[in-house]
Structures are given as structure tokens and as C-alpha cells.
Design a protein around this motif. Structure first.
Motif, PDB file in Angstrom:
ATOM      1  N   SER A   1      28.864  44.660  49.281  1.00 17.92           N
ATOM      2  CA  SER A   1      30.280  44.287  49.365  1.00 17.92           C
ATOM      3  C   SER A   1      30.690  43.577  48.085  1.00 17.92           C
ATOM      4  CB  SER A   1      30.501  43.358  50.562  1.00 17.92           C
ATOM      5  OG  SER A   1      31.775  42.760  50.473  1.00 17.92           O
ATOM      6  N   PRO A   2      31.930  43.782  47.661  1.00 22.65           N
ATOM      7  CA  PRO A   2      32.420  42.988  46.529  1.00 22.65           C
ATOM      8  C   PRO A   2      32.565  41.511  46.901  1.00 22.65           C
ATOM      9  CG  PRO A   2      33.837  44.895  46.968  1.00 22.65           C
ATOM     10  CD  PRO A   2      32.909  44.754  48.141  1.00 22.65           C
TER      11      PRO A   2
ATOM     12  N   SER B   1      30.161  54.557  54.500  1.00 21.58           N
ATOM     13  CA  SER B   1      31.442  54.711  53.806  1.00 21.58           C
ATOM     14  C   SER B   1      31.686  56.180  53.527  1.00 21.58           C
ATOM     15  CB  SER B   1      31.412  53.941  52.481  1.00 21.58           C
ATOM     16  OG  SER B   1      32.586  54.190  51.738  1.00 21.58           O
TER      17      SER B   1
ATOM     18  N   SER C   1      32.024  55.130  46.675  1.00 22.04           N
ATOM     19  CA  SER C   1      31.464  54.027  47.457  1.00 22.04           C
ATOM     20  C   SER C   1      30.262  53.344  46.785  1.00 22.04           C
ATOM     21  CB  SER C   1      31.013  54.602  48.807  1.00 22.04           C
ATOM     22  OG  SER C   1      30.025  53.812  49.421  1.00 22.04           O
ATOM     23  N   TYR C   2      30.327  52.004  46.750  1.00 23.38           N
ATOM     24  CA  TYR C   2      29.171  51.245  46.248  1.00 23.38           C
ATOM     25  C   TYR C   2      27.955  51.495  47.136  1.00 23.38           C
ATOM     26  CZ  TYR C   2      32.308  48.570  43.214  1.00 23.38           C
ATOM     27  OH  TYR C   2      33.212  48.196  42.249  1.00 23.38           O
ATOM     28  N   ASN C   3      28.192  51.545  48.435  1.00 22.45           N
ATOM     29  CA  ASN C   3      27.063  51.758  49.352  1.00 22.45           C
ATOM     30  C   ASN C   3      26.431  53.133  49.169  1.00 22.45           C
ATOM     31  OD1 ASN C   3      26.816  49.311  51.339  1.00 22.45           O
ATOM     32  ND2 ASN C   3      28.999  49.624  50.967  1.00 22.45           N
TER      33      ASN C   3
ATOM     34  N   PRO D   1      29.123  49.583  54.309  1.00 24.26           N
ATOM     35  CA  PRO D   1      29.993  48.427  54.089  1.00 24.26           C
ATOM     36  C   PRO D   1      30.294  47.728  55.405  1.00 24.26           C
ATOM     37  CG  PRO D   1      31.294  50.446  53.977  1.00 24.26           C
ATOM     38  CD  PRO D   1      29.866  50.848  54.246  1.00 24.26           C
ATOM     39  N   GLU D   2      30.890  46.564  55.272  1.00 28.61           N
ATOM     40  CA  GLU D   2      31.391  45.811  56.430  1.00 28.61           C
ATOM     41  C   GLU D   2      32.905  45.993  56.460  1.00 28.61           C
ATOM     42  OE1 GLU D   2      29.951  41.661  57.106  1.00 28.61           O
ATOM     43  OE2 GLU D   2      31.947  41.156  56.350  1.00 28.61           O
ATOM     44  N   TYR D   3      33.437  46.393  57.608  1.00 25.21           N
ATOM     45  CA  TYR D   3      34.888  46.493  57.771  1.00 25.21           C
ATOM     46  C   TYR D   3      35.309  45.482  58.826  1.00 25.21           C
ATOM     47  CZ  TYR D   3      35.534  50.983  55.231  1.00 25.21           C
ATOM     48  OH  TYR D   3      35.612  51.975  54.290  1.00 25.21           O
ATOM     49  N   ASN D   4      36.161  44.554  58.433  1.00 23.32           N
ATOM     50  CA  ASN D   4      36.671  43.562  59.384  1.00 23.32           C
ATOM     51  C   ASN D   4      35.544  42.925  60.195  1.00 23.32           C
ATOM     52  OD1 ASN D   4      39.401  43.955  58.568  1.00 23.32           O
ATOM     53  ND2 ASN D   4      39.331  45.926  59.614  1.00 23.32           N
TER      54      ASN D   4
ATOM     55  N   ARG E   1      27.596  40.393  57.938  1.00 24.78           N
ATOM     56  CA  ARG E   1      28.051  40.467  59.331  1.00 24.78           C
ATOM     57  C   ARG E   1      27.956  41.876  59.910  1.00 24.78           C
ATOM     58  NH1 ARG E   1      32.312  36.620  56.712  1.00 24.78           N
ATOM     59  NH2 ARG E   1      32.233  38.467  55.387  1.00 24.78           N
TER      60      ARG E   1
ATOM     61  N   ARG F   1      34.098  57.157  51.347  1.00 26.76           N
ATOM     62  CA  ARG F   1      34.765  57.393  50.059  1.00 26.76           C
ATOM     63  C   ARG F   1      33.763  57.787  48.968  1.00 26.76           C
ATOM     64  NH1 ARG F   1      35.673  53.395  46.077  1.00 26.76           N
ATOM     65  NH2 ARG F   1      34.241  51.639  46.386  1.00 26.76           N
TER      66      ARG F   1
HETATM   67  C1  LIG Z   1      39.277  48.366  56.441  1.00 27.62           C
HETATM   68  C2  LIG Z   1      38.483  47.494  55.513  1.00 27.62           C
HETATM   69  C3  LIG Z   1      37.953  46.318  55.985  1.00 27.62           C
HETATM   70  C4  LIG Z   1      37.178  45.523  55.152  1.00 27.62           C
HETATM   71  N1  LIG Z   1      36.578  44.411  55.677  1.00 27.62           N
HETATM   72  C5  LIG Z   1      35.656  43.751  54.941  1.00 27.62           C
HETATM   73  C6  LIG Z   1      34.864  42.721  55.530  1.00 27.62           C
HETATM   74  O1  LIG Z   1      34.981  42.372  56.688  1.00 27.62           O
HETATM   75  N2  LIG Z   1      33.919  42.136  54.762  1.00 27.62           N
HETATM   76  C7  LIG Z   1      33.709  42.485  53.451  1.00 27.62           C
HETATM   77  O2  LIG Z   1      32.815  41.941  52.810  1.00 27.62           O
HETATM   78  N3  LIG Z   1      34.461  43.452  52.864  1.00 27.62           N
HETATM   79  C8  LIG Z   1      35.418  44.097  53.577  1.00 27.62           C
HETATM   80  N4  LIG Z   1      36.138  45.108  53.022  1.00 27.62           N
HETATM   81  C9  LIG Z   1      35.966  45.413  51.595  1.00 27.62           C
HETATM   82  C10 LIG Z   1      34.816  46.367  51.405  1.00 27.62           C
HETATM   83  O3  LIG Z   1      33.594  45.631  51.363  1.00 27.62           O
HETATM   84  C11 LIG Z   1      35.004  47.121  50.088  1.00 27.62           C
HETATM   85  O4  LIG Z   1      36.169  47.915  50.155  1.00 27.62           O
HETATM   86  C12 LIG Z   1      33.784  47.976  49.769  1.00 27.62           C
HETATM   87  O5  LIG Z   1      33.891  48.463  48.462  1.00 27.62           O
HETATM   88  C13 LIG Z   1      33.643  49.117  50.760  1.00 27.62           C
HETATM   89  O6  LIG Z   1      32.387  49.733  50.602  1.00 27.62           O
HETATM   90  P1  LIG Z   1      32.188  51.069  49.760  1.00 27.62           P
HETATM   91  O7  LIG Z   1      32.405  50.671  48.303  1.00 27.62           O
HETATM   92  O8  LIG Z   1      30.790  51.469  50.017  1.00 27.62           O
HETATM   93  O9  LIG Z   1      33.207  52.068  50.204  1.00 27.62           O
HETATM   94  C14 LIG Z   1      36.963  45.899  53.810  1.00 27.62           C
HETATM   95  C15 LIG Z   1      37.519  47.089  53.334  1.00 27.62           C
HETATM   96  C16 LIG Z   1      38.267  47.880  54.163  1.00 27.62           C
HETATM   97  C17 LIG Z   1      38.822  49.187  53.643  1.00 27.62           C
END
Ligand SMILES: Cc1cc2nc3c(=O)[nH]c(=O)nc-3n(C[C@H](O)[C@H](O)[C@H](O)COP(=O)(O)O)c2cc1C
Length: 191
Positions: free
Chosen positions: A118-119, A14, A19-21, A82-85, A126, A16
Motif C-alpha cells: 500500500s502507498p 487488484s 497495480s503495485y501488488n 491491496p487493502e480496500y477500506n 488490515r 488494475r
Molecule cells: C476503493 C479503495 C479503497 C482503498 N482503501 C485503502 C485502505 O483501506 N488502506 C490502504 O492502505 N489503502 C487503501 N486504498 C489505496 C490503495 O492501497 C492503493 O490504491 C493501492 O495502490 C492499490 O493497490 P494496487 O496498486 O495493487 O492496485 C484504497 C484504494 C481504493 C481504490
């Protein structure tokens, strides 16, 4: 006497600040077993989007080379992502793609551990399978268990203080780091 310290680097998926991670990543040095030192990898936020034309004209950008060198020099790598999509965040995938093209590809034989927060309710499970698949292609050695999926992370990590507040989570991370130290001792060899 030979230095027996296990030097591990951590890579946050991440970008940001809050970020939690990243909070989890920053907690790792204090949770590592004796003899393991964990430091943050050089950043990848200034990598251009991967483009073979850049590689073939001006060569690998300096930050790419720096991260590749750090991975090569480390005894192990931890990804905090984190997991994105349902997959690997684009910026991290871009970083892996760049590093994977550097000659003497640095992930070969490299012990890897995965952690995600992840929240949501599955803790980024995944993304780990997505990342594992990339590591298979790169001939890295990814630790199977214990797995660290920090679900509902907003209840377990305080992003105001930057601390992990859930003791069970802290305990699981310590267990994984101890297992990772043994895994590195058994399988690790710097390329
Ligand atoms: C583009 C995008 C896609 C995301 N997709 C998922 C997802 O597939 N699964 C999930 O558990 N959280 C998803 N999230 C939510 C993230 O887990 C959450 O924003 C998290 O706080 C991101 O990690 P960070 O706090 O380390 O930045 C998504 C967030 C973003 C911005």
C-alpha cells in the motif's frame, strides 16, 4: 523419481494493470527458493457477482471452476492484495465466495501466504487479518510469520519499470517464501 517441486499459485487482489501488488506478484518466481515454482492463478475478473441463483440454475461459471481446480491442484496459494477500506477488495472477496461454494471446497487444508502493498503507512496490514478470517472459515492453513506488509510502496516499487527497488523488501519476501516452503513441507497435503 517422484517430482518434489512445490507448486504454488499466486492470486492478485487488484485488477488494475499498474497495480503495485501485481508487480510484487510478478517478482515472486525469481525470489522463490530452490524447488518452489510459482505461477499466476487463472483470472477472476470475469466472475459474475456471486448469486446462488446462478449456481443453482446454470451451475458454476467456467472461470470459477478453473480457479477452484487450480487452487485444489496447487501445493500452496499466495495472495498479493491491496487493502480496500480496511478489508478485502470486493472483486477478490467475490472470487473467494464463488470458489468457496464449489464441491470439495479447494481451500481445505491449503497452505496460504499473504502479502500486501500500500502507498499508506501500514502496508495493508488490515486486509491480511480480514483475509485470514475468511481462510479460517474455509479451513485453510495460513502461514503466521514472516508477514509481508509493504508500506509506502510507491517508494519501494517502481511502477514505471515494474520492479521492486527496495532491497530490504526483496529480502523480506525471500525469507517469507523460504518459510512458506518449509510450512508446506510440514503441513501441506493436497485435498
Ligand atoms: C476503493 C479503495 C479503497 C482503498 N482503501 C485503502 C485502505 O483501506 N488502506 C490502504 O492502505 N489503502 C487503501 N486504498 C489505496 C490503495 O492501497 C492503493 O490504491 C493501492 O495502490 C492499490 O493497490 P494496487 O496498486 O495493487 O492496485 C484504497 C484504494 C481504493 C481504490
Amino acid at each position: 523419481m517422484a517430482d518434489t517441486t512445490i507448486n504454488v499459485i499466486s492470486i492478485c487482489g487488484s485488477l488494475r494493470k499498474g497495480s503495485y501488488n501485481r508487480i510484487v506478484m510478478k517478482a515472486l518466481p525469481a525470489l522463490a527458493p530452490e524447488g518452489m515454482k510459482i505461477t499466476e492463478a487463472p483470472p477472476f475478473n470475469e466472475f459474475p457477482l456471486y448469486d446462488a441463483d446462478i449456481q443453482n440454475s446454470t451451475g458454476f461459471p467456467a472461470p470459477v471452476q478453473k480457479l477452484a481446480d487450480a487452487i485444489r491442484a496447487a501445493d500452496g496459494v499466495i495472495f498479493n492484495t491491496p487493502e480496500y477500506n480496511f478489508g478485502v477488495p470486493g472483486a477478490l472477496k467475490n472470487a473467494i465466495d464463488w470458489v468457496s461454494r464449489v464441491p470439495n471446497q479447494p481451500f481445505v487444508g491449503k497452505p496460504i501466504a499473504l502479502q500486501s502493498a500500500s502507498p499508506g503507512p501500514v502496508g495493508g496490514a488490515r486486509v491480511q487479518y480480514d483475509l485470514r478470517r475468511a481462510m479460517v472459515f474455509l479451513d485453510a492453513l495460513t502461514l503466521n510469520k514472516p508477514e509481508i506488509f509493504i508500506d509506502n510502496c510507491a517508494q519501494r516499487i517502481d511502477d514505471k519499470t515494474g520492479k521492486i527497488t527496495d532491497e530490504a523488501t526483496v529480502g523480506f519476501i525471500k525469507q517469507q517464501l523460504a518459510a512458506f516452503a518449509k510450512f508446506i513441507a510440514a503441513h501441506g497435503a493436497k485435498s
